[in-house]
Design an enzyme around this catalytic site. Sequence first.
Site, short mmCIF file in Angstrom:
data_model
loop_
_atom_site.label_atom_id
_atom_site.label_comp_id
_atom_site.label_asym_id
_atom_site.label_seq_id
_atom_site.Cartn_x
_atom_site.Cartn_y
_atom_site.Cartn_z
N CYS A 113 -5.92 -1.12 13.21
CA CYS A 113 -4.48 -1.04 12.90
C CYS A 113 -3.91 0.36 13.14
O CYS A 113 -2.69 0.55 13.09
CB CYS A 113 -4.23 -1.45 11.46
SG CYS A 113 -4.81 -3.12 11.13
N HIS A 253 2.36 1.87 8.74
CA HIS A 253 1.71 0.62 9.16
C HIS A 253 2.02 -0.44 8.10
O HIS A 253 1.91 -0.19 6.90
CB HIS A 253 0.20 0.84 9.29
CG HIS A 253 -0.58 -0.43 9.44
ND1 HIS A 253 -0.20 -1.42 10.32
CD2 HIS A 253 -1.69 -0.87 8.80
CE1 HIS A 253 -1.07 -2.42 10.21
NE2 HIS A 253 -1.97 -2.12 9.30
N ASN A 283 0.61 -8.39 8.69
CA ASN A 283 -0.09 -7.25 9.28
C ASN A 283 -0.36 -7.55 10.76
O ASN A 283 -1.21 -8.38 11.08
CB ASN A 283 -1.40 -7.03 8.52
CG ASN A 283 -2.19 -5.85 9.06
OD1 ASN A 283 -1.89 -5.32 10.13
ND2 ASN A 283 -3.20 -5.44 8.32
O1 UT7 Z 1 -4.65 -2.77 8.19
C1 UT7 Z 1 -5.63 -2.70 7.19
C2 UT7 Z 1 -5.90 -4.08 6.80
N1 UT7 Z 1 -6.21 -4.41 5.49
C3 UT7 Z 1 -5.47 -4.20 4.41
O2 UT7 Z 1 -4.55 -3.46 4.35
C4 UT7 Z 1 -5.89 -4.96 3.20
C5 UT7 Z 1 -5.84 -4.15 1.96
N2 UT7 Z 1 -6.05 -4.98 0.80
C6 UT7 Z 1 -5.10 -5.82 0.33
O3 UT7 Z 1 -4.04 -5.93 0.90
C7 UT7 Z 1 -5.39 -6.54 -0.96
O4 UT7 Z 1 -6.64 -6.12 -1.44
C8 UT7 Z 1 -5.37 -8.07 -0.81
C9 UT7 Z 1 -3.94 -8.55 -0.60
C10 UT7 Z 1 -6.26 -8.50 0.34
C11 UT7 Z 1 -5.89 -8.72 -2.08
O5 UT7 Z 1 -5.18 -8.29 -3.20
P1 UT7 Z 1 -5.96 -7.76 -4.50
O6 UT7 Z 1 -4.94 -7.49 -5.51
O7 UT7 Z 1 -6.85 -6.64 -4.06
O8 UT7 Z 1 -6.77 -9.05 -4.92
P2 UT7 Z 1 -8.36 -9.24 -5.06
O9 UT7 Z 1 -9.03 -9.21 -3.74
O10 UT7 Z 1 -8.86 -8.31 -6.13
O11 UT7 Z 1 -8.42 -10.71 -5.61
C12 UT7 Z 1 -7.89 -11.08 -6.88
C13 UT7 Z 1 -8.05 -12.56 -7.07
C14 UT7 Z 1 -9.45 -13.06 -6.77
O12 UT7 Z 1 -9.74 -14.09 -7.70
P3 UT7 Z 1 -10.67 -13.80 -8.96
O13 UT7 Z 1 -11.99 -13.37 -8.39
O14 UT7 Z 1 -9.97 -12.72 -9.73
O15 UT7 Z 1 -10.70 -15.13 -9.66
C15 UT7 Z 1 -9.34 -13.67 -5.40
O16 UT7 Z 1 -10.29 -14.68 -5.16
O17 UT7 Z 1 -7.19 -13.28 -6.15
C16 UT7 Z 1 -7.95 -14.25 -5.43
N3 UT7 Z 1 -7.37 -14.41 -4.11
C17 UT7 Z 1 -6.36 -15.25 -3.85
N4 UT7 Z 1 -5.67 -16.09 -4.64
C18 UT7 Z 1 -4.67 -16.80 -4.06
C19 UT7 Z 1 -7.71 -13.77 -2.95
N5 UT7 Z 1 -6.92 -14.19 -1.95
C20 UT7 Z 1 -6.08 -15.11 -2.49
C21 UT7 Z 1 -5.02 -15.87 -1.96
N6 UT7 Z 1 -4.36 -16.69 -2.79
N7 UT7 Z 1 -4.66 -15.80 -0.66
#
Ligand code: UT7
Length: 326
Positions: A113, A253, A283
């Site tokens: 990215c 970004h 993204n």
């Molecule tokens: O260009 C660089 C590319 N990457 C990025 O910029 C990504 C950076 N990271 C992020 O944007 C965030 O970490 C995410 C949006 C990917 C995730 O958000 P988060 O607040 O970090 O959530 P998490 O990964 O800690 O997940 C929290 C919960 C989990 O459930 P449990 O284990 O707490 O029960 C996940 O399984 O949310 C769950 N979860 C979802 N729920 C509904 C993960 N993806 C989803 C989803 N819908 N799509």
Amino acid sequence: MTRARITGVGAYAPKRILTNADLEKMIDTNDEWIVQRSGIRERRIADETEATSDLAVKAAQQALERANLVPEDIEFIAVGTTTPDMIFPTVGNIVQHRLGCRRAGSVDMLAACAGSIYSLSIGSQFIQTGKYRRVLCIGAETLSRITDFTDRGTCVLLADAAGAAVLEPSDDERGIIDFDLYSDGQYWDLLYMPGGGSRHPATKETVEARMHYAKMKGNEVFKVAVRLFVDCAERILARNGLTADDVSLFIPHQANLRIIEAAAKRVNLPMERVFVNVDRYGNTGAASVYVALEEAIAAGRLKRGDLVLLVAFGGGFAWGAALMRW
Ligand code: UT7
């Protein structure tokens, strides 16, 4: 030293819109979660006939028209992409031929990215040194092609688009003032695609193991990304004797609204001076900063003399910043 000035910007996003409501029908997710955690409401997805170079050509044509140039004027093409049409030849080669840039050399850069800042910075170098006078910089992705639409942690985020900018020598203070490029491979396994390269060439087993899709430890990426964003923004401003108060527009970004807001807050930039379109595009990797720049111009957010700060980060990790006078 002569500055490289952007004289034309173009962007293209595929017509097909994938909304959060559409994703709700495909995986266990919901609009509220996606909007709260990422700020994304919809994204564009290429159709089966569109590859990365098709998107890139459309964005580049628009940038050339806006710069009042013809393809033969272009001497070099610098492309940032993580999703080339094929492993080789490069998207740069395909674009060069399709546009008819008969004089141009070309290169693809894989900085995930951060491919936007990398391609713009490499292009800028050729102008600064006087080697070339007209360089086409492109960021283009079809990230949907490496997205596992059964993995809710990535498929709600990644999307497709292309953006392009023409660089020419500036005869005044306008242009790219400075840039920084960084990388740190210790983070490689936070965001990567294991299959299809020389480590794990494509086999029936790699396909069955879903190794040809992007894998991400989103939470860990998030924390490192905010820190790197802030570090490189502060460093480039300080080195040029500037502060956040001098920045008219910050174009980051577009990975996640929360990352953008957290970084802007730490750098001391109010959101009124931050450009955001992640809600409509998701993204789009190396394309995102170019697409945002194109929309910022169209929305009248930039006027002559404005100081613009561009920052991007991505898998690898690779990240960087560029500072320009508009
Ligand atoms: O260009 C660089 C590319 N990457 C990025 O910029 C990504 C950076 N990271 C992020 O944007 C965030 O970490 C995410 C949006 C990917 C995730 O958000 P988060 O607040 O970090 O959530 P998490 O990964 O800690 O997940 C929290 C919960 C989990 O459930 P449990 O284990 O707490 O029960 C996940 O399984 O949310 C769950 N979860 C979802 N729920 C509904 C993960 N993806 C989803 C989803 N819908 N799509």
